[in-house]
Scaffold this motif. Structure first.
Motif, PDB file in Angstrom:
ATOM      1  N   GLY A 106     -36.907  35.359  -1.386  1.00  0.00           N
ATOM      2  CA  GLY A 106     -35.894  35.792  -0.939  1.00  0.00           C
ATOM      3  C   GLY A 106     -34.956  34.992  -0.284  1.00  0.00           C
ATOM      4  N   ALA A 107     -35.121  33.611  -0.529  1.00  0.00           N
ATOM      5  CA  ALA A 107     -34.322  32.740   0.228  1.00  0.00           C
ATOM      6  C   ALA A 107     -34.116  31.273  -0.776  1.00  0.00           C
ATOM      7  CB  ALA A 107     -35.046  32.241   1.611  1.00  0.00           C
ATOM      8  N   PHE A 108     -33.433  30.437  -0.299  1.00  0.00           N
ATOM      9  CA  PHE A 108     -33.136  29.072  -0.889  1.00  0.00           C
ATOM     10  C   PHE A 108     -32.860  28.171  -0.124  1.00  0.00           C
ATOM     11  CE2 PHE A 108     -28.801  30.728  -0.981  1.00  0.00           C
ATOM     12  CZ  PHE A 108     -28.088  29.258  -1.139  1.00  0.00           C
ATOM     13  N   THR A 109     -32.986  26.832  -0.341  1.00  0.00           N
ATOM     14  CA  THR A 109     -32.537  25.880   0.508  1.00  0.00           C
ATOM     15  C   THR A 109     -31.173  25.235  -0.145  1.00  0.00           C
ATOM     16  OG1 THR A 109     -34.958  25.181   0.776  1.00  0.00           O
ATOM     17  CG2 THR A 109     -32.997  23.483   1.102  1.00  0.00           C
ATOM     18  N   PRO A 110     -30.183  25.324   0.795  1.00  0.00           N
ATOM     19  CA  PRO A 110     -28.797  24.889   0.373  1.00  0.00           C
ATOM     20  C   PRO A 110     -29.024  23.316   0.472  1.00  0.00           C
ATOM     21  CG  PRO A 110     -28.661  26.473   2.122  1.00  0.00           C
ATOM     22  CD  PRO A 110     -29.985  26.183   2.079  1.00  0.00           C
ATOM     23  N   ILE A 111     -28.571  22.938  -0.925  1.00  0.00           N
ATOM     24  CA  ILE A 111     -28.716  21.415  -1.236  1.00  0.00           C
ATOM     25  C   ILE A 111     -27.215  20.758  -1.607  1.00  0.00           C
ATOM     26  CG2 ILE A 111     -29.464  19.422  -2.657  1.00  0.00           C
ATOM     27  CD1 ILE A 111     -32.056  21.359  -2.886  1.00  0.00           C
ATOM     28  N   VAL A 112     -26.673  19.894  -1.158  1.00  0.00           N
ATOM     29  CA  VAL A 112     -25.362  19.257  -1.248  1.00  0.00           C
ATOM     30  C   VAL A 112     -25.803  18.607  -2.748  1.00  0.00           C
ATOM     31  CG1 VAL A 112     -23.437  17.979  -0.521  1.00  0.00           C
ATOM     32  CG2 VAL A 112     -24.543  19.484   0.833  1.00  0.00           C
ATOM     33  N   PRO A 113     -25.018  18.694  -3.828  1.00  0.00           N
ATOM     34  CA  PRO A 113     -25.084  17.918  -4.803  1.00  0.00           C
ATOM     35  C   PRO A 113     -24.827  16.224  -4.684  1.00  0.00           C
ATOM     36  CG  PRO A 113     -24.017  19.663  -5.575  1.00  0.00           C
ATOM     37  CD  PRO A 113     -23.860  19.807  -3.852  1.00  0.00           C
ATOM     38  N   ALA A 114     -25.404  15.506  -5.365  1.00  0.00           N
ATOM     39  CA  ALA A 114     -25.387  14.050  -5.152  1.00  0.00           C
ATOM     40  C   ALA A 114     -23.924  13.540  -5.471  1.00  0.00           C
ATOM     41  CB  ALA A 114     -26.304  13.349  -6.371  1.00  0.00           C
ATOM     42  N   ALA A 205     -34.118  26.533   4.304  1.00  0.00           N
ATOM     43  CA  ALA A 205     -34.479  27.948   3.748  1.00  0.00           C
ATOM     44  C   ALA A 205     -34.848  28.920   4.814  1.00  0.00           C
ATOM     45  CB  ALA A 205     -35.688  27.610   3.025  1.00  0.00           C
ATOM     46  N   ARG A 206     -35.232  28.802   5.966  1.00  0.00           N
ATOM     47  CA  ARG A 206     -35.293  29.824   7.261  1.00  0.00           C
ATOM     48  C   ARG A 206     -33.978  30.371   7.294  1.00  0.00           C
ATOM     49  NH1 ARG A 206     -36.625  25.214   9.944  1.00  0.00           N
ATOM     50  NH2 ARG A 206     -35.177  24.608  11.667  1.00  0.00           N
ATOM     51  N   ASN A 207     -32.873  29.621   7.133  1.00  0.00           N
ATOM     52  CA  ASN A 207     -31.624  30.313   7.481  1.00  0.00           C
ATOM     53  C   ASN A 207     -31.214  31.141   6.369  1.00  0.00           C
ATOM     54  OD1 ASN A 207     -30.908  27.057   8.369  1.00  0.00           O
ATOM     55  ND2 ASN A 207     -31.103  28.735   9.868  1.00  0.00           N
ATOM     56  N   MET A 208     -31.649  31.120   5.210  1.00  0.00           N
ATOM     57  CA  MET A 208     -31.312  31.828   4.209  1.00  0.00           C
ATOM     58  C   MET A 208     -32.234  33.324   3.665  1.00  0.00           C
ATOM     59  SD  MET A 208     -28.701  30.252   3.823  1.00  0.00           S
ATOM     60  CE  MET A 208     -28.346  31.055   2.011  1.00  0.00           C
ATOM     61  N   LEU A 209     -32.831  33.743   4.724  1.00  0.00           N
ATOM     62  CA  LEU A 209     -33.929  34.911   4.410  1.00  0.00           C
ATOM     63  C   LEU A 209     -32.753  35.852   4.027  1.00  0.00           C
ATOM     64  CD1 LEU A 209     -36.515  34.422   7.035  1.00  0.00           C
ATOM     65  CD2 LEU A 209     -36.733  33.978   4.575  1.00  0.00           C
ATOM     66  N   SER A 210     -33.062  36.834   3.046  1.00  0.00           N
ATOM     67  CA  SER A 210     -32.273  37.945   2.522  1.00  0.00           C
ATOM     68  C   SER A 210     -30.713  37.744   2.446  1.00  0.00           C
ATOM     69  CB  SER A 210     -32.350  38.991   3.538  1.00  0.00           C
ATOM     70  OG  SER A 210     -33.804  39.289   3.862  1.00  0.00           O
ATOM     71  N   TRP A 211     -30.390  36.439   1.832  1.00  0.00           N
ATOM     72  CA  TRP A 211     -29.105  36.062   1.810  1.00  0.00           C
ATOM     73  C   TRP A 211     -28.119  36.787   1.100  1.00  0.00           C
ATOM     74  CZ3 TRP A 211     -26.268  34.016  -2.222  1.00  0.00           C
ATOM     75  CH2 TRP A 211     -27.124  33.828  -3.309  1.00  0.00           C
ATOM     76  N   GLU A 212     -28.650  37.349  -0.083  1.00  0.00           N
ATOM     77  CA  GLU A 212     -27.861  37.967  -0.907  1.00  0.00           C
ATOM     78  C   GLU A 212     -27.327  39.250   0.040  1.00  0.00           C
ATOM     79  OE1 GLU A 212     -28.183  37.658  -5.214  1.00  0.00           O
ATOM     80  OE2 GLU A 212     -30.683  37.512  -4.589  1.00  0.00           O
ATOM     81  N   THR A 213     -28.074  39.851   0.548  1.00  0.00           N
ATOM     82  CA  THR A 213     -27.672  41.099   1.339  1.00  0.00           C
ATOM     83  C   THR A 213     -26.775  40.664   2.573  1.00  0.00           C
ATOM     84  OG1 THR A 213     -29.681  42.241   0.873  1.00  0.00           O
ATOM     85  CG2 THR A 213     -28.437  43.116   2.820  1.00  0.00           C
TER      86      THR A 213
END
Length: 284
Positions: A106-114, A205-213
């Motif tokens: 339910g989370a993801f790691t925000p990654i800035v593209p190269a 990732a821990r900042n993004m728990l249940s991010w869609e909601t």
């Protein structure tokens, strides 16, 4: 020379960790000692100094085109300490790599593209400029090196005036004596006309728990949804507004960064890459 005007000079700091917080030794490391060393070693060669993290961008605003010009303006006002407001910006969802690449529980790691920059991706503050809400312990400063004698990351703790006795203060003819010292030569930057600081603190990732909601709720706040969905230009946040995909607008662009500074950064990065390629061809 050691400090060419067109380059950033890195001076290695060799000291070991000296945190007084057992179990969290990386919290401050030897940051305090490094800053004091910098002021003592280089303060006599500079008008202004500051201690910033690599994720904090100083942005000239208004008619200013460099931080040198901003500092000149402060000198004309007899400012000795200048303060930047600070609150973590949100990385823009549409500029990040796909959440599917790092999705987990339910989370993801925000990654800035190269091929993107942090300056551009994180140009999204939850509060419109000029900001009204920030925390003093996050604020950063630039200060006159000949005025501040001890600086402590966020605070100018000892100055030439604070060291003066009552007799010295009264006889100076310039300063007012107070039993509890209050800094009188401090200035808070006008974020529209002088300068601002963009804090591109990385989200994990821990900042993004249940991010869609969370990101479908319309809230203007530092917490909640930790990725940014910027309001369209000219749209005022008077009522909750959502995008067609259901995510709520929750942050605002700094137009000076978007229209002026980010393109200049892109061009500078391009020139640097071309310079490296040419050098490699010559050496090959």
């Amino acid at each position: 020379g050691l400090f060419p005007p067109d380059k950033v000079t890195r001076v290695d700091w060799p000291c070991k960790i000296c945190s007084n917080r057992d179990g969290n030794e990386g919290e401050r490391s030897s940051q305090y000692a490094a800053e004091s060393s910098c002021r003592l070693r280089f303060g006599t060669h500079a008008r202004w100094l500051g201690s910033f993290d690599t994720d904090e961008y100083l942005v000239p605003m208004g008619e200013f085109s460099s931080m040198g010009e901003v500092a000149d303006g402060l000198d004309r006002k007899d400012v000795k300490v200048a303060v930047f407001k600070s609150s973590p910006a949100k990385p823009r969802f549409d500029l990040l790599e796909s959440p599917r690449k790092t999705a987990e529980a339910g989370a993801f790691t925000p990654i800035v593209p190269a091929d993107e920059t942090f300056l551009h991706t994180y140009n999204c503050n939850w509060e419109q400029f000029p900001r009204q809400n920030d925390l003093s312990y996050r604020r950063k400063q630039i200060y006159r090196a000949d005025y501040v004698k001890l600086h402590y990351v966020h605070y100018s703790t000892v100055t030439t005036v604070s060291q003066m006795s009552e007799m010295e203060t009264r006889s100076s003819g310039r300063e007012r004596w107070m039993h509890r010292y209050v800094e009188k030569h401090v200035h808070e930057f006008d974020e529209m006309k002088e300068s601002t600081m963009l804090h591109t603190k990385t989200k994990v990732a821990r900042n993004m728990l249940s991010w869609e909601t969370r990101c479908r709720r319309s809230t203007l706040s530092e917490v909640g949804c930790h990725v940014g969905f910027p309001f369209p230009k000219g749209v005022k946040p008077t009522t909750p507004i959502k995008r067609n995909d259901g995510y709520a607008y929750n942050c605002f662009l700094n137009e000076k960064i978007e229209d002026y500074w980010w393109p200049k950064l892109v061009e500078a990065v391009k020139r640097r890459k071309e310079g490296r390629s040419n050098a490699a061809l010559q050496n090959g």
